[in-house]
Design a protein around this motif. Sequence first.
Motif, short mmCIF file in Angstrom:
data_model
loop_
_atom_site.label_atom_id
_atom_site.label_comp_id
_atom_site.label_asym_id
_atom_site.label_seq_id
_atom_site.Cartn_x
_atom_site.Cartn_y
_atom_site.Cartn_z
N UNK A 28 0.62 -0.73 0.14
CA UNK A 28 0.15 0.19 0.04
C UNK A 28 1.14 0.85 0.15
N UNK A 29 0.35 2.18 -0.45
CA UNK A 29 1.31 3.39 -0.97
C UNK A 29 0.75 4.04 0.82
N UNK A 30 1.70 4.79 1.00
CA UNK A 30 1.62 6.06 2.46
C UNK A 30 1.02 6.75 2.16
N UNK A 31 -0.72 7.68 2.71
CA UNK A 31 -1.06 8.45 1.95
C UNK A 31 -1.20 9.56 3.28
N UNK A 32 -1.47 10.74 2.69
CA UNK A 32 -0.83 11.82 3.62
C UNK A 32 -2.65 11.88 4.55
N UNK A 33 -2.11 12.33 5.98
CA UNK A 33 -3.11 12.95 7.11
C UNK A 33 -4.30 13.47 7.05
N UNK A 34 -3.83 14.52 5.22
CA UNK A 34 -5.39 15.85 5.08
C UNK A 34 -5.98 14.60 3.96
N UNK A 35 -5.78 13.64 3.54
CA UNK A 35 -6.91 13.06 2.98
C UNK A 35 -7.43 11.88 3.58
N UNK A 36 -7.40 11.90 5.02
CA UNK A 36 -8.09 11.11 5.80
C UNK A 36 -9.53 10.84 5.80
N UNK A 37 -10.55 11.92 5.51
CA UNK A 37 -11.92 12.19 5.02
C UNK A 37 -12.43 11.51 4.11
N UNK A 38 -11.13 11.75 2.68
CA UNK A 38 -11.63 11.43 1.85
C UNK A 38 -11.30 9.75 2.17
N UNK A 39 -10.43 9.17 2.10
CA UNK A 39 -9.68 7.94 2.45
C UNK A 39 -11.15 6.87 3.46
N UNK A 40 -11.48 7.54 3.95
CA UNK A 40 -12.33 6.83 4.91
C UNK A 40 -13.50 6.68 4.14
N UNK A 41 -14.07 7.50 3.10
CA UNK A 41 -15.56 7.15 2.43
C UNK A 41 -14.81 6.36 1.38
N UNK A 42 -13.89 5.85 0.64
CA UNK A 42 -13.15 5.48 -0.54
C UNK A 42 -13.07 4.05 0.08
#
Length: 235
Positions: A135-149
């Motif tokens: 998995x690629x590590x994503x920035x915490x700033x993208x948390x909301x989008x990642x939770x939904x995605x």
Amino acid sequence: MKLVSPPVPRGVPEATVARLPLYLRALTALAERGVATVSSDELAETSGVNSAKLRKDLSYLGSYGTRGVGYEVEFLQHQISREIGLTQDWSVAIVGIGNLGHALANYGGFASRGFRIAALLDAEPERVGTEVAGLHVRPVDELERIVTEHNIAIAIVATPAHAAQAVCDRLVEVGITSILNFAPAVVQVPEGVVLRKVDLSTELQILAYHEQRRNGSALALTAEQAVELAKAVRG
């Protein structure tokens, strides 16, 4: 054969819930060995609890076993799996991909128990974009989008202590209601959010305490030494 379980009584005590994974682990080992039935005494011993407590715990699931036979391993395994939610897959995000987060991401035991590590997040620019466990590590700033995605249900916090509260606050803000905290910090969450804490350093300190008690005769001061030390302190 499809297993059909009876309705499960509600209001299972937290202490019982905490022991159900122990029973499930023991039952899984028995099933892998081809064992069809197990007595309450045998299952209790394998799980590290007493048999009366085990029978009481399993009664909350509506499972009482059969006198002289015991419990059907496959059926009880299914009952417990269903009760603790392992008959479905759970998407998990790990926040904080330092040494501990990296190790958790690479742990292979999650998938076999119904937990899929779906996302890794970190606030450090040098970690974002790197690949860990496929998995690629994503920035915490993208948390909301990642939770939904990824339909994240559970979050694991493996950040440094100073960042843990802010991360938990952010997780709650985006709708996460189940958090496992590995950070060595006490964090607060609002009512309705389930927080479990795993503090490795605290567990080691508890073990150190018991080791010291076990070797206390060798480590303790003699009475005479204690008196002399007290006199020296008083000056």
